[in-house]
Motif scaffolding. Structure first.
Motif, PDB file in Angstrom:
ATOM      1  N   ALA A 193       0.831  -1.201   0.000  1.00  0.00           N
ATOM      2  CA  ALA A 193       0.000   0.000   0.000  1.00  0.00           C
ATOM      3  C   ALA A 193       0.867   1.255   0.000  1.00  0.00           C
ATOM      4  O   ALA A 193       0.585   2.219  -0.725  1.00  0.00           O
ATOM      5  CB  ALA A 193      -0.924  -0.005   1.217  1.00  0.00           C
ATOM      6  N   PHE A 194       1.945   1.228   0.781  1.00  0.00           N
ATOM      7  CA  PHE A 194       2.819   2.403   0.826  1.00  0.00           C
ATOM      8  C   PHE A 194       3.648   2.519  -0.453  1.00  0.00           C
ATOM      9  O   PHE A 194       3.944   3.627  -0.903  1.00  0.00           O
ATOM     10  CB  PHE A 194       3.700   2.350   2.067  1.00  0.00           C
ATOM     11  N   ASP A 195       4.014   1.396  -1.032  1.00  0.00           N
ATOM     12  CA  ASP A 195       4.710   1.453  -2.328  1.00  0.00           C
ATOM     13  C   ASP A 195       3.829   2.137  -3.370  1.00  0.00           C
ATOM     14  O   ASP A 195       4.306   2.965  -4.159  1.00  0.00           O
ATOM     15  CB  ASP A 195       5.072   0.044  -2.795  1.00  0.00           C
ATOM     16  N   ARG A 196       2.549   1.792  -3.385  1.00  0.00           N
ATOM     17  CA  ARG A 196       1.626   2.400  -4.345  1.00  0.00           C
ATOM     18  C   ARG A 196       1.365   3.870  -4.007  1.00  0.00           C
ATOM     19  O   ARG A 196       1.324   4.723  -4.896  1.00  0.00           O
ATOM     20  CB  ARG A 196       0.303   1.632  -4.356  1.00  0.00           C
ATOM     21  N   LEU A 197       1.176   4.162  -2.721  1.00  0.00           N
ATOM     22  CA  LEU A 197       0.855   5.526  -2.323  1.00  0.00           C
ATOM     23  C   LEU A 197       1.972   6.499  -2.685  1.00  0.00           C
ATOM     24  O   LEU A 197       1.717   7.599  -3.194  1.00  0.00           O
ATOM     25  CB  LEU A 197       0.594   5.575  -0.816  1.00  0.00           C
ATOM     26  N   PHE A 198       3.214   6.088  -2.444  1.00  0.00           N
ATOM     27  CA  PHE A 198       4.351   6.970  -2.700  1.00  0.00           C
ATOM     28  C   PHE A 198       4.945   6.803  -4.098  1.00  0.00           C
ATOM     29  O   PHE A 198       5.725   7.647  -4.539  1.00  0.00           O
ATOM     30  CB  PHE A 198       5.444   6.745  -1.662  1.00  0.00           C
ATOM     31  N   GLY A 199       4.569   5.739  -4.777  1.00  0.00           N
ATOM     32  CA  GLY A 199       5.220   5.449  -6.051  1.00  0.00           C
ATOM     33  C   GLY A 199       4.368   5.636  -7.285  1.00  0.00           C
ATOM     34  O   GLY A 199       4.881   5.519  -8.410  1.00  0.00           O
ATOM     35  N   THR A 200       3.075   5.941  -7.127  1.00  0.00           N
ATOM     36  CA  THR A 200       2.204   6.118  -8.290  1.00  0.00           C
ATOM     37  C   THR A 200       1.451   7.445  -8.179  1.00  0.00           C
ATOM     38  O   THR A 200       1.342   8.024  -7.098  1.00  0.00           O
ATOM     39  CB  THR A 200       1.189   4.967  -8.423  1.00  0.00           C
ATOM     40  N   ALA A 201       0.939   7.895  -9.304  1.00  0.00           N
ATOM     41  CA  ALA A 201       0.180   9.154  -9.336  1.00  0.00           C
ATOM     42  C   ALA A 201      -1.312   8.879  -9.154  1.00  0.00           C
ATOM     43  O   ALA A 201      -1.838   7.846  -9.592  1.00  0.00           O
ATOM     44  CB  ALA A 201       0.413   9.872 -10.658  1.00  0.00           C
ATOM     45  N   TYR A 202      -1.995   9.820  -8.503  1.00  0.00           N
ATOM     46  CA  TYR A 202      -3.441   9.794  -8.349  1.00  0.00           C
ATOM     47  C   TYR A 202      -4.023  11.021  -9.056  1.00  0.00           C
ATOM     48  O   TYR A 202      -3.299  11.970  -9.372  1.00  0.00           O
ATOM     49  CB  TYR A 202      -3.836   9.792  -6.864  1.00  0.00           C
ATOM     50  N   THR A 203      -5.311  10.998  -9.293  1.00  0.00           N
ATOM     51  CA  THR A 203      -5.982  12.167  -9.864  1.00  0.00           C
ATOM     52  C   THR A 203      -7.152  12.565  -8.975  1.00  0.00           C
ATOM     53  O   THR A 203      -7.767  11.718  -8.304  1.00  0.00           O
ATOM     54  CB  THR A 203      -6.496  11.905 -11.291  1.00  0.00           C
ATOM     55  N   VAL A 204      -7.471  13.864  -8.963  1.00  0.00           N
ATOM     56  CA  VAL A 204      -8.585  14.373  -8.178  1.00  0.00           C
ATOM     57  C   VAL A 204      -9.894  13.974  -8.847  1.00  0.00           C
ATOM     58  O   VAL A 204     -10.086  14.172 -10.047  1.00  0.00           O
ATOM     59  CB  VAL A 204      -8.496  15.903  -8.044  1.00  0.00           C
ATOM     60  N   SER A 205     -10.787  13.397  -8.060  1.00  0.00           N
ATOM     61  CA  SER A 205     -12.080  12.936  -8.575  1.00  0.00           C
ATOM     62  C   SER A 205     -13.059  14.098  -8.727  1.00  0.00           C
ATOM     63  O   SER A 205     -13.021  15.066  -7.951  1.00  0.00           O
ATOM     64  CB  SER A 205     -12.667  11.900  -7.613  1.00  0.00           C
ATOM     65  N   PRO A 206     -13.997  14.014  -9.668  1.00  0.00           N
ATOM     66  CA  PRO A 206     -15.022  15.060  -9.825  1.00  0.00           C
ATOM     67  C   PRO A 206     -15.956  15.186  -8.626  1.00  0.00           C
ATOM     68  O   PRO A 206     -16.634  16.213  -8.495  1.00  0.00           O
ATOM     69  CB  PRO A 206     -15.804  14.614 -11.071  1.00  0.00           C
ATOM     70  N   VAL A 207     -16.024  14.193  -7.752  1.00  0.00           N
ATOM     71  CA  VAL A 207     -16.940  14.274  -6.610  1.00  0.00           C
ATOM     72  C   VAL A 207     -16.271  14.888  -5.380  1.00  0.00           C
ATOM     73  O   VAL A 207     -16.818  14.827  -4.284  1.00  0.00           O
ATOM     74  CB  VAL A 207     -17.531  12.886  -6.266  1.00  0.00           C
ATOM     75  N   SER A 208     -15.132  15.513  -5.539  1.00  0.00           N
ATOM     76  CA  SER A 208     -14.479  16.205  -4.430  1.00  0.00           C
ATOM     77  C   SER A 208     -15.238  17.483  -4.079  1.00  0.00           C
ATOM     78  O   SER A 208     -15.921  18.072  -4.912  1.00  0.00           O
ATOM     79  CB  SER A 208     -13.039  16.552  -4.817  1.00  0.00           C
ATOM     80  N   ASN A 209     -15.086  17.919  -2.816  1.00  0.00           N
ATOM     81  CA  ASN A 209     -15.756  19.143  -2.358  1.00  0.00           C
ATOM     82  C   ASN A 209     -15.026  19.684  -1.133  1.00  0.00           C
ATOM     83  O   ASN A 209     -13.887  19.299  -0.873  1.00  0.00           O
ATOM     84  CB  ASN A 209     -17.239  18.857  -2.050  1.00  0.00           C
TER      85      ASN A 209
END
Length: 287
Positions: A193-209
């Motif tokens: 989980a930490f390898d993925r969290l620190f090693g991959t990119a995420y994108t902001v979802s349209p349902v953010s507020n």
């Protein structure tokens, strides 16, 4: 000057709320902080019109708004890249603008970024709740989000506008980099989980507020199944729901709702202007 002086809402837009610097002193009772998602932008707008930095202004989200000012005053807009017009006159973000009574102020849709902050000399003088005039969109504390036809009282001006022609507002980032400190429930997640969290990119979802920035990307696998009792959390806590997608809690956050918090982001300010699809990368505190 009287309390009859007001801001009249002609078009509220997608979401326009009253915000100041929030309620940080009530966290021990589980009350969210609330307040402007970019406190520095609100402080700047207040300084430009001669207000104390903690005065209440308006936070305008994405689609802009249209207002009428019933007294001669000074206004300033900071934050997202928008078009500002005071009657037939063009304005600028990051600049104090003196306007006569009856002026219709138009803040256009954000071309870059998400949120703008409007300060008016004297501040928005709605009654404080738990020491703040901020709207909390989740708990309902403070004034409700604005609607067409609302009328907001203005306080007495505190001082002259700032003697500046223009300030430079930072452009919204194309990619957001966030420092994350693991815990308090990091032991509920696998090393992967930490390898993925620190090693991959995420994108902001349209349902953010204002409650939280939901992210889409690599799911974070759990080492411990089940749920926790609901826990109090802080601004920037990163909760991981059952789908494994991180959720960064912002100013109007609740308690956890039973899902573990993998870590806490030290500064969420950049997320105030992060549009859906913006890339988010995490790194550890050692960087």
């Amino acid at each position: 000057m009287t309390r009859a002086a007001a801001v009249e809402v002609l078009r509220a837009g997608a979401l326009t709320t009253v915000q100041d610097l929030g309620r940080p002193g009530w966290a021990h009772l589980g009350v969210p902080r609330s307040g402007a998602l970019d406190p520095a932008a609100l402080r700047l707008a207040n300084r430009l019109v001669g207000n104390p930095e903690h005065a209440a202004g308006l936070e305008v989200t994405l689609s802009g708004c249209t207002l009428r000012l019933t007294r001669a005053t000074t206004v300033a807009v900071t934050g997202a890249e928008v078009t500002v017009r005071a009657g037939d006159r063009p304005g600028d973000t990051g600049r104090p603008l003196t306007v006569p009574a009856g002026t219709v102020l138009r803040i256009g849709p954000a071309r870059r970024g998400v949120r703008s902050w409007l300060a008016v000399a004297g501040g928005i003088d709605v009654p404080p709740v738990l020491g703040s005039r901020a709207t909390d969109t989740l708990s309902g504390l403070g004034p409700a989000p604005l609607r067409d036809g609302d009328r907001l009282p203005l306080g007495e001006p505190h001082g002259p506008p700032a003697p500046v022609d223009l300030t430079v507002c930072s452009a919204p980032p194309e990619e957001v980099h966030l420092t994350l400190r693991p815990g308090p429930r990091d032991d509920w997640f696998t090393p992967a989980a930490f390898d993925r969290l620190f090693g991959t990119a995420y994108t902001v979802s349209p349902v953010s507020n204002r409650v939280g920035a939901r992210l889409a990307g690599a799911a974070l696998p759990r080492a411990v199944a089940g749920e926790l009792p609901s826990e109090g959390i802080v601004l920037g806590a990163v909760q991981v729901p059952a789908n494994g997608q991180p959720l960064i809690f912002l100013a109007d956050h609740p308690t956890t709702g039973g899902y573990p918090v993998i870590g806490v982001v030290t500064d969420v300010t950049a997320l105030a202007q992060a549009r859906p699809g913006t890339t988010v990368r995490f790194h550890g505190p050692q960087r």
